[in-house]
Design a protein around this motif. Structure first.
Motif, PDB file in Angstrom:
ATOM      1  N   GLU A 125       0.482  -0.768  -0.167  1.00  0.00           N
ATOM      2  CA  GLU A 125       0.101   0.062  -0.121  1.00  0.00           C
ATOM      3  C   GLU A 125       1.096   1.170  -0.069  1.00  0.00           C
ATOM      4  OE1 GLU A 125      -2.330   1.492  -1.251  1.00  0.00           O
ATOM      5  OE2 GLU A 125      -3.844   0.535   0.343  1.00  0.00           O
ATOM      6  N   SER A 126      -0.123   2.485  -0.127  1.00  0.00           N
ATOM      7  CA  SER A 126       0.923   3.827  -0.859  1.00  0.00           C
ATOM      8  C   SER A 126       1.008   4.692   0.453  1.00  0.00           C
ATOM      9  CB  SER A 126       0.849   4.398  -1.458  1.00  0.00           C
ATOM     10  OG  SER A 126      -0.230   4.868  -1.374  1.00  0.00           O
ATOM     11  N   ASP A 127       2.285   4.904   1.444  1.00  0.00           N
ATOM     12  CA  ASP A 127       2.427   5.931   2.529  1.00  0.00           C
ATOM     13  C   ASP A 127       0.773   6.358   2.561  1.00  0.00           C
ATOM     14  OD1 ASP A 127       4.135   6.151   4.535  1.00  0.00           O
ATOM     15  OD2 ASP A 127       3.695   8.037   3.371  1.00  0.00           O
ATOM     16  N   TRP A 128      -0.003   7.260   1.703  1.00  0.00           N
ATOM     17  CA  TRP A 128      -1.009   7.931   1.540  1.00  0.00           C
ATOM     18  C   TRP A 128      -2.206   6.991   1.877  1.00  0.00           C
ATOM     19  CZ3 TRP A 128      -3.153  12.870   1.597  1.00  0.00           C
ATOM     20  CH2 TRP A 128      -4.736  12.556   1.252  1.00  0.00           C
ATOM     21  N   TYR A 129      -2.667   5.673   1.579  1.00  0.00           N
ATOM     22  CA  TYR A 129      -3.187   4.957   1.951  1.00  0.00           C
ATOM     23  C   TYR A 129      -3.392   4.687   3.156  1.00  0.00           C
ATOM     24  CZ  TYR A 129      -5.589   5.525  -2.484  1.00  0.00           C
ATOM     25  OH  TYR A 129      -5.950   6.396  -3.924  1.00  0.00           O
ATOM     26  N   ASN A 130      -2.014   4.236   3.568  1.00  0.00           N
ATOM     27  CA  ASN A 130      -2.390   3.284   5.197  1.00  0.00           C
ATOM     28  C   ASN A 130      -2.066   4.653   5.509  1.00  0.00           C
ATOM     29  OD1 ASN A 130      -1.013   0.230   6.025  1.00  0.00           O
ATOM     30  ND2 ASN A 130       0.061   1.589   7.630  1.00  0.00           N
ATOM     31  N   PHE A 131      -1.711   5.502   5.707  1.00  0.00           N
ATOM     32  CA  PHE A 131      -1.681   6.677   6.782  1.00  0.00           C
ATOM     33  C   PHE A 131      -1.985   7.709   6.985  1.00  0.00           C
ATOM     34  CE2 PHE A 131       2.762   3.963   7.398  1.00  0.00           C
ATOM     35  CZ  PHE A 131       2.462   3.227   8.831  1.00  0.00           C
ATOM     36  N   ASP A 132      -1.684   8.670   5.221  1.00  0.00           N
ATOM     37  CA  ASP A 132      -2.222  10.179   5.713  1.00  0.00           C
ATOM     38  C   ASP A 132      -3.262  10.650   5.213  1.00  0.00           C
ATOM     39  OD1 ASP A 132       0.868  12.298   5.134  1.00  0.00           O
ATOM     40  OD2 ASP A 132       0.796  10.570   3.685  1.00  0.00           O
ATOM     41  N   ALA A 133      -3.918   9.584   4.434  1.00  0.00           N
ATOM     42  CA  ALA A 133      -5.054   9.244   4.216  1.00  0.00           C
ATOM     43  C   ALA A 133      -6.090   9.273   5.629  1.00  0.00           C
ATOM     44  CB  ALA A 133      -6.152   8.405   3.397  1.00  0.00           C
ATOM     45  N   LEU A 134      -5.080   8.918   6.187  1.00  0.00           N
ATOM     46  CA  LEU A 134      -6.029   8.025   7.707  1.00  0.00           C
ATOM     47  C   LEU A 134      -6.161   8.818   8.973  1.00  0.00           C
ATOM     48  CD1 LEU A 134      -6.090   3.967   6.529  1.00  0.00           C
ATOM     49  CD2 LEU A 134      -7.745   5.102   7.071  1.00  0.00           C
ATOM     50  N   ASN A 135      -5.608  10.189   8.187  1.00  0.00           N
ATOM     51  CA  ASN A 135      -4.997  11.319   9.691  1.00  0.00           C
ATOM     52  C   ASN A 135      -3.780  10.937  10.318  1.00  0.00           C
ATOM     53  OD1 ASN A 135      -5.254  13.597  10.599  1.00  0.00           O
ATOM     54  ND2 ASN A 135      -6.880  12.866  12.404  1.00  0.00           N
ATOM     55  N   ILE A 136      -2.816  10.287   9.996  1.00  0.00           N
ATOM     56  CA  ILE A 136      -1.878   9.726  10.670  1.00  0.00           C
ATOM     57  C   ILE A 136      -1.138  10.378   9.831  1.00  0.00           C
ATOM     58  CG2 ILE A 136      -0.587   7.895  11.204  1.00  0.00           C
ATOM     59  CD1 ILE A 136      -3.186   6.274  10.695  1.00  0.00           C
ATOM     60  N   PRO A 137      -0.443  11.561   9.915  1.00  0.00           N
ATOM     61  CA  PRO A 137       0.595  12.730   9.236  1.00  0.00           C
ATOM     62  C   PRO A 137       1.778  11.871  10.069  1.00  0.00           C
ATOM     63  CG  PRO A 137      -0.538  13.601  11.159  1.00  0.00           C
ATOM     64  CD  PRO A 137      -1.388  12.949  10.989  1.00  0.00           C
ATOM     65  N   GLY A 138       3.291  12.543   8.870  1.00  0.00           N
ATOM     66  CA  GLY A 138       4.496  11.803   9.036  1.00  0.00           C
ATOM     67  C   GLY A 138       4.963  11.706  10.893  1.00  0.00           C
ATOM     68  N   HIS A 139       5.111  12.400  11.338  1.00  0.00           N
ATOM     69  CA  HIS A 139       5.297  12.283  12.315  1.00  0.00           C
ATOM     70  C   HIS A 139       4.570  12.048  13.312  1.00  0.00           C
ATOM     71  CE1 HIS A 139       2.644  14.757  13.378  1.00  0.00           C
ATOM     72  NE2 HIS A 139       2.473  15.919  12.285  1.00  0.00           N
ATOM     73  N   HIS A 140       3.778  11.955  13.290  1.00  0.00           N
ATOM     74  CA  HIS A 140       2.572  10.652  14.073  1.00  0.00           C
ATOM     75  C   HIS A 140       3.221   9.679  14.741  1.00  0.00           C
ATOM     76  CE1 HIS A 140      -1.498   8.754  16.132  1.00  0.00           C
ATOM     77  NE2 HIS A 140      -1.576  10.592  15.549  1.00  0.00           N
ATOM     78  N   PRO A 141       3.517   9.378  16.276  1.00  0.00           N
ATOM     79  CA  PRO A 141       3.876   8.572  16.494  1.00  0.00           C
ATOM     80  C   PRO A 141       2.915   6.768  16.152  1.00  0.00           C
ATOM     81  CG  PRO A 141       2.656   9.623  17.823  1.00  0.00           C
ATOM     82  CD  PRO A 141       2.528  10.296  17.078  1.00  0.00           C
ATOM     83  N   ALA A 142       2.312   6.812  15.833  1.00  0.00           N
ATOM     84  CA  ALA A 142       0.952   5.865  15.044  1.00  0.00           C
ATOM     85  C   ALA A 142       2.204   5.089  14.695  1.00  0.00           C
ATOM     86  CB  ALA A 142      -0.296   6.695  15.557  1.00  0.00           C
ATOM     87  N   ARG A 143       2.042   5.771  13.868  1.00  0.00           N
ATOM     88  CA  ARG A 143       3.257   5.608  13.001  1.00  0.00           C
ATOM     89  C   ARG A 143       4.783   4.323  13.334  1.00  0.00           C
ATOM     90  NH1 ARG A 143       4.168   8.022   6.908  1.00  0.00           N
ATOM     91  NH2 ARG A 143       2.272   9.519   6.502  1.00  0.00           N
ATOM     92  N   ALA A 144       4.777   4.746  14.594  1.00  0.00           N
ATOM     93  CA  ALA A 144       5.457   4.144  15.126  1.00  0.00           C
ATOM     94  C   ALA A 144       5.317   3.151  15.812  1.00  0.00           C
ATOM     95  CB  ALA A 144       7.226   4.820  15.675  1.00  0.00           C
ATOM     96  N   GLU A 145       4.128   3.164  16.017  1.00  0.00           N
ATOM     97  CA  GLU A 145       3.971   1.881  16.810  1.00  0.00           C
ATOM     98  C   GLU A 145       3.714   0.923  16.028  1.00  0.00           C
ATOM     99  OE1 GLU A 145       0.926   3.723  19.196  1.00  0.00           O
ATOM    100  OE2 GLU A 145       2.121   5.094  19.969  1.00  0.00           O
ATOM    101  N   MET A 146       3.435   1.201  14.888  1.00  0.00           N
ATOM    102  CA  MET A 146       2.657   0.082  14.137  1.00  0.00           C
ATOM    103  C   MET A 146       3.694  -0.907  13.481  1.00  0.00           C
ATOM    104  SD  MET A 146      -0.733   0.468  11.943  1.00  0.00           S
ATOM    105  CE  MET A 146      -1.772   1.387  12.262  1.00  0.00           C
ATOM    106  N   ASP A 147       4.904  -0.914  13.855  1.00  0.00           N
ATOM    107  CA  ASP A 147       6.255  -1.684  13.700  1.00  0.00           C
ATOM    108  C   ASP A 147       5.809  -1.591  11.837  1.00  0.00           C
ATOM    109  OD1 ASP A 147       6.850  -1.760  15.805  1.00  0.00           O
ATOM    110  OD2 ASP A 147       4.657  -3.162  16.523  1.00  0.00           O
ATOM    111  N   THR A 148       5.808  -0.908  11.244  1.00  0.00           N
ATOM    112  CA  THR A 148       5.866  -1.009   9.522  1.00  0.00           C
ATOM    113  C   THR A 148       6.830  -1.623   8.961  1.00  0.00           C
ATOM    114  OG1 THR A 148       4.531   1.274   9.605  1.00  0.00           O
ATOM    115  CG2 THR A 148       4.756   0.214   7.487  1.00  0.00           C
ATOM    116  N   PHE A 149       6.033  -1.935   8.102  1.00  0.00           N
ATOM    117  CA  PHE A 149       7.279  -2.941   6.909  1.00  0.00           C
ATOM    118  C   PHE A 149       7.462  -2.235   5.818  1.00  0.00           C
ATOM    119  CE2 PHE A 149       6.379  -6.988   8.523  1.00  0.00           C
ATOM    120  CZ  PHE A 149       7.382  -8.159   9.323  1.00  0.00           C
ATOM    121  N   TYR A 150       8.478  -1.624   5.399  1.00  0.00           N
ATOM    122  CA  TYR A 150       8.287  -0.523   4.032  1.00  0.00           C
ATOM    123  C   TYR A 150       9.141  -1.241   3.000  1.00  0.00           C
ATOM    124  CZ  TYR A 150       7.525   3.616   7.165  1.00  0.00           C
ATOM    125  OH  TYR A 150       7.214   4.023   8.250  1.00  0.00           O
TER     126      TYR A 150
END
Ligand code: PHE
Length: 339
Positions: A125-150
């Motif tokens: 998925e793109s960064d946009w659909y997985n995060f930004d569009a869901l109101n999870i901007p770049g600096h948001h801690p939720a990104r780190a919490e999700m243990d994302t595979f890039y």
């Protein structure tokens, strides 16, 4: 002489050879027949019927021999291909539906009964659909919490990398973008987080729910979840408890708990003093609607995300999630998922 040769022919090929020799275009009898034309009428009168009789006799012998040869061949085959149908069959191992697929199908059927269609989205998925569009901007801690595979971008490519989707929520955006409001969908599928222990695998399954309309509320959400829990665990009624929580893409947000009890390690739904954590939910954040091109002044709705694997573990009493994905036949057989 032909009659003898016919009797001696041991197969159909040999028989055909005799026939050609006698009655074929250049066969002896055929040639003699042709000579009739050169004879005097008197000669013809005796030779003609004699030849005809001979021809008939040979033909009769040929077909009789042919019939007996094919009878013999059939008898031979029947003897060679004889089967003892009374022998016991050898047991055949059969494949079967994986428990996760089975549970996903059950969940889909339950929501289908309540009018939810199935939507799908990509696992990469793109960064946009997985995060930004869901109101999870770049600096948001939720990104780190999700243990994302890039995924990896080529050297010098500065665009944000794609991710393995960390939840099924991006399907909300994709669906609303394409189909607008109102809508009522679920989105079951694989999601990925870098996490591994008895209750976590790096690949697992969620089912997203989304209902958008003019006047949808948390009450509708609660009812839908109650109906689902009762149907899934096959009991009359299950109490749903909302626990205040936070997700960037819902406001308000609630953790979903089902009332249950554990008796001797056995789960019972619908009664008791325990609570089973089933997933997250809430009212879709206006920013999320807007990101998907939906007018948040006109439309509102709820969303939820449930863990499919966890539901499967609970329903089948399986203690270790990892075993679901080991493809160990002994394990599958033990739980009755394979024969
Ligand atoms: N996407 C959230 C998660 O993976 C669950 C969720 C879905 C919460 C929809 C609220 C609404 O944890």
């Amino acid at each position: 002489k032909y009659i003898e040769a016919i009797a001696a022919a041991s197969d159909e090929a040999a028989l055909e050879e005799v026939r050609l020799g006698a009655l074929g275009k250049k066969g002896e009898i055929s040639l003699k027949m042709r000579e009739l034309g050169k004879m005097t009428p008197e000669e013809r009168q005796t030779a003609g019927p004699a030849l005809n009789a001979l021809k008939d006799e040979i033909n009769a012998a040929l077909s009789a021999r042919k019939a007996s040869l094919s009878d013999a061949a059939l008898a031979e085959r029947l003897k060679a291909e004889w089967l003892d149908v009374t022998l016991p069959v050898r047991p055949q191992r059969q494949g079967s539906i994986h428990p996760i697929s089975q549970v996903t199908e059950e969940i889909t059927a339950i929501f289908a009964d309540m009018g939810f269609a199935v939507a799908e989205g990509p696992q990469i998925e793109s960064d946009w659909y997985n995060f930004d569009a869901l109101n999870i901007p770049g600096h948001h801690p939720a990104r780190a919490e999700m243990d994302t595979f890039y995924t990896h971008r080529a050297e010098g490519d500065d665009r944000p990398p794609h991710v393995l989707r960390t939840h099924t929520s991006p399907v909300q955006i994709r669906h609303m973008e394409k189909h607008g409001a109102p809508c009522r969908i679920i989105a079951p599928g694989r999601v990925y987080r870098s996490d591994y222990d008895q209750t976590h695998t790096p690949m697992f399954h969620q089912v997203e729910g989304l209902a958008i309309d003019k006047d949808i509320s948390m009450a509708n959400l609660k009812w839908v979840l109650e109906q689902f829990a009762a149907a899934f665990f096959e009991v009359d009624e299950v109490e749903v408890r909302f626990r205040a929580s936070h997700f960037p893409f819902t406001e308000p947000s609630a953790e979903i708990d089902f009332r249950c009890s554990w008796v001797d390690g056995q789960l019972k739904l619908g009664e008791g003093d325990d609570w089973l954590e089933a997933g997250g939910s809430g009212m879709v954040h206006p920013k999320v609607l807007e990101a998907a091109g939906i007018d948040s002044a006109q439309w509102q709705g709820f969303a939820f995300g449930l863990g499919i694997d966890r539901l499967a573990m609970l329903k089948y009493g399986i203690p270790d999630l990892r075993a679901f994905f080991d493809a160990d036949l002994r394990w599958l057989r033990h739980y009755g998922f394979a024969s």
